[in-house]
Design a protein around this motif. Sequence first.
Motif, PDB file in Angstrom:
ATOM      1  N   ILE A  82       0.859  -1.186   0.000  1.00 30.89           N
ATOM      2  CA  ILE A  82       0.000   0.000   0.000  1.00 30.89           C
ATOM      3  C   ILE A  82       0.894   1.234   0.000  1.00 30.89           C
ATOM      4  N   GLU A  83       0.635   2.123  -0.940  1.00 31.21           N
ATOM      5  CA  GLU A  83       1.375   3.387  -0.996  1.00 31.21           C
ATOM      6  C   GLU A  83       0.401   4.499  -1.333  1.00 31.21           C
ATOM      7  N   GLU A  84      -0.315   4.954  -0.309  1.00 29.13           N
ATOM      8  CA  GLU A  84      -1.331   5.977  -0.476  1.00 29.13           C
ATOM      9  C   GLU A  84      -1.223   7.007   0.646  1.00 29.13           C
ATOM     10  N   PHE A  85      -1.521   8.261   0.318  1.00 35.42           N
ATOM     11  CA  PHE A  85      -1.566   9.344   1.302  1.00 35.42           C
ATOM     12  C   PHE A  85      -0.277   9.435   2.119  1.00 35.42           C
ATOM     13  N   GLY A  86       0.825   9.142   1.467  1.00 39.18           N
ATOM     14  CA  GLY A  86       2.108   9.242   2.153  1.00 39.18           C
ATOM     15  C   GLY A  86       2.493   8.012   2.939  1.00 39.18           C
ATOM     16  N   ILE A  87       1.592   7.031   3.040  1.00 40.35           N
ATOM     17  CA  ILE A  87       1.867   5.807   3.784  1.00 40.35           C
ATOM     18  C   ILE A  87       2.489   4.783   2.841  1.00 40.35           C
ATOM     19  N   ASP A  88       3.489   4.105   3.321  1.00 45.27           N
ATOM     20  CA  ASP A  88       4.133   3.054   2.520  1.00 45.27           C
ATOM     21  C   ASP A  88       4.256   1.795   3.372  1.00 45.27           C
ATOM     22  N   VAL A  89       3.465   0.778   3.039  1.00 42.46           N
ATOM     23  CA  VAL A  89       3.493  -0.481   3.778  1.00 42.46           C
ATOM     24  C   VAL A  89       3.722  -1.618   2.787  1.00 42.46           C
ATOM     25  N   LEU A  90       4.746  -2.416   3.047  1.00 38.92           N
ATOM     26  CA  LEU A  90       5.077  -3.540   2.173  1.00 38.92           C
ATOM     27  C   LEU A  90       5.212  -4.808   3.003  1.00 38.92           C
ATOM     28  N   TRP A  91       4.607  -5.896   2.509  1.00 37.26           N
ATOM     29  CA  TRP A  91       4.764  -7.210   3.136  1.00 37.26           C
ATOM     30  C   TRP A  91       4.845  -8.238   2.018  1.00 37.26           C
ATOM     31  N   ASN A  92       5.963  -8.930   1.936  1.00 37.13           N
ATOM     32  CA  ASN A  92       6.182  -9.855   0.837  1.00 37.13           C
ATOM     33  C   ASN A  92       6.752 -11.174   1.337  1.00 37.13           C
ATOM     34  N   ILE A  93       6.119 -12.269   0.956  1.00 38.12           N
ATOM     35  CA  ILE A  93       6.631 -13.620   1.225  1.00 38.12           C
ATOM     36  C   ILE A  93       6.817 -14.318  -0.116  1.00 38.12           C
ATOM     37  N   GLU A  94       8.010 -14.774  -0.379  1.00 40.28           N
ATOM     38  CA  GLU A  94       8.312 -15.397  -1.669  1.00 40.28           C
ATOM     39  C   GLU A  94       9.029 -16.725  -1.453  1.00 40.28           C
ATOM     40  N   LYS A  95       8.545 -17.745  -2.141  1.00 43.03           N
ATOM     41  CA  LYS A  95       9.207 -19.048  -2.091  1.00 43.03           C
ATOM     42  C   LYS A  95      10.396 -18.998  -3.051  1.00 43.03           C
ATOM     43  N   THR A  96      11.615 -19.023  -2.506  1.00 39.98           N
ATOM     44  CA  THR A  96      12.804 -18.817  -3.329  1.00 39.98           C
ATOM     45  C   THR A  96      13.373 -20.108  -3.897  1.00 39.98           C
ATOM     46  N   GLU A  97      13.202 -21.210  -3.186  1.00 45.52           N
ATOM     47  CA  GLU A  97      13.791 -22.453  -3.669  1.00 45.52           C
ATOM     48  C   GLU A  97      13.126 -23.657  -3.017  1.00 45.52           C
ATOM     49  N   THR A  98      12.899 -24.692  -3.805  1.00 45.14           N
ATOM     50  CA  THR A  98      12.403 -25.965  -3.296  1.00 45.14           C
ATOM     51  C   THR A  98      13.306 -27.067  -3.846  1.00 45.14           C
ATOM     52  N   LYS A  99      14.008 -27.732  -2.962  1.00 38.94           N
ATOM     53  CA  LYS A  99      14.954 -28.764  -3.375  1.00 38.94           C
ATOM     54  C   LYS A  99      14.793 -29.971  -2.471  1.00 38.94           C
ATOM     55  N   ASP A 100      14.483 -31.113  -3.068  1.00 42.30           N
ATOM     56  CA  ASP A 100      14.196 -32.325  -2.300  1.00 42.30           C
ATOM     57  C   ASP A 100      13.103 -32.015  -1.288  1.00 42.30           C
ATOM     58  N   ASP A 101      13.396 -32.163  -0.007  1.00 41.61           N
ATOM     59  CA  ASP A 101      12.409 -31.885   1.041  1.00 41.61           C
ATOM     60  C   ASP A 101      12.652 -30.543   1.725  1.00 41.61           C
ATOM     61  N   VAL A 102      13.519 -29.723   1.156  1.00 40.99           N
ATOM     62  CA  VAL A 102      13.869 -28.435   1.764  1.00 40.99           C
ATOM     63  C   VAL A 102      13.227 -27.301   0.972  1.00 40.99           C
ATOM     64  N   THR A 103      12.495 -26.447   1.681  1.00 45.69           N
ATOM     65  CA  THR A 103      11.853 -25.291   1.054  1.00 45.69           C
ATOM     66  C   THR A 103      12.347 -24.021   1.740  1.00 45.69           C
ATOM     67  N   GLU A 104      12.662 -23.003   0.934  1.00 48.63           N
ATOM     68  CA  GLU A 104      13.159 -21.740   1.481  1.00 48.63           C
ATOM     69  C   GLU A 104      12.212 -20.608   1.106  1.00 48.63           C
ATOM     70  N   TYR A 105      11.993 -19.731   2.086  1.00 46.05           N
ATOM     71  CA  TYR A 105      11.137 -18.560   1.881  1.00 46.05           C
ATOM     72  C   TYR A 105      11.933 -17.303   2.212  1.00 46.05           C
ATOM     73  N   ALA A 106      11.697 -16.246   1.451  1.00 46.08           N
ATOM     74  CA  ALA A 106      12.276 -14.931   1.752  1.00 46.08           C
ATOM     75  C   ALA A 106      11.147 -14.006   2.185  1.00 46.08           C
ATOM     76  N   ILE A 107      11.350 -13.315   3.298  1.00 48.31           N
ATOM     77  CA  ILE A 107      10.332 -12.415   3.837  1.00 48.31           C
ATOM     78  C   ILE A 107      10.885 -10.992   3.874  1.00 48.31           C
ATOM     79  N   LYS A 108      10.107 -10.053   3.341  1.00 46.88           N
ATOM     80  CA  LYS A 108      10.500  -8.646   3.357  1.00 46.88           C
ATOM     81  C   LYS A 108       9.339  -7.812   3.887  1.00 46.88           C
ATOM     82  N   GLY A 109       9.660  -6.912   4.784  1.00 45.52           N
ATOM     83  CA  GLY A 109       8.646  -6.020   5.321  1.00 45.52           C
ATOM     84  C   GLY A 109       9.159  -4.595   5.378  1.00 45.52           C
ATOM     85  N   ASN A 110       8.268  -3.637   5.155  1.00 46.78           N
ATOM     86  CA  ASN A 110       8.665  -2.229   5.181  1.00 46.78           C
ATOM     87  C   ASN A 110       7.468  -1.390   5.606  1.00 46.78           C
ATOM     88  N   VAL A 111       7.673  -0.533   6.583  1.00 48.85           N
ATOM     89  CA  VAL A 111       6.625   0.376   7.047  1.00 48.85           C
ATOM     90  C   VAL A 111       7.219   1.765   7.184  1.00 48.85           C
TER      91      VAL A 111
END
Length: 218
Positions: A82-111
């Motif tokens: 959300i980037e409205e009225f001067g407010i900037d809020v970011l929340w992102n979860i991304e699956k970066t890699e899945t290998k065998d039984d291992v899964t990796e997630y990257a999390i980014k947040g910004n307020v």
Amino acid sequence: MKNEKVMKINKLGKILRIIANVCKGILIAGVVVCIIGGIVCLQIPNDAVTVEGKADGAITVDNSKVPPFIELLDLEETNFHIEEFGIDVLWNIEKTETKDDVTEYAIKGNVENVTGREVKLAAVVACLAGAMLCAYYIVIMAFGSKLAKALETCGSPFEENIIKRMKHFAYSLIPLVLVNTGFYHVNITAVVLVLAFILIVHIFGYGAELQRESDETV
């Protein structure tokens, strides 16, 4: 003298009526608390709270190290910005890699640029939503109480008044499915329970018709 089974229905109806009335009292108190909470939140000065910050993280899940019947973690990929009225809020979860039984997630947040105005607005909206939800459950309890009262005083579970009260209560449960349903999630339990109760209402309605036909024949 009433049939023994009918007397048990009367007794159960009385118990259900008491429970419904107690729940109504608790829910009414919940509405009052939510309204008071919203009013209190409105008194927060706009400069009382300032929120700014960033967060980065990573989650690594190794499912090979847990029993196969346990699902350790399965995060949905999310991109909320959300980037409205001067407010900037970011929340992102991304699956970066899945290998065998291992899964990796990257999390980014910004307020950034979140002040007391936005905080109290969110709090007021939450309080309003809570009050509306409590009010809806009060309606359900009101119909439930009427049904319980009809069961408490009935001479037969197939009386017309009972069928009517059951229908009203069943239809009051329909919005419950919507309340428990999100954009990506459907509460199957709520759907099944509501449909099952509506089915029971129709079964009782059919039983009432059969009883009327039998009484007219006699």
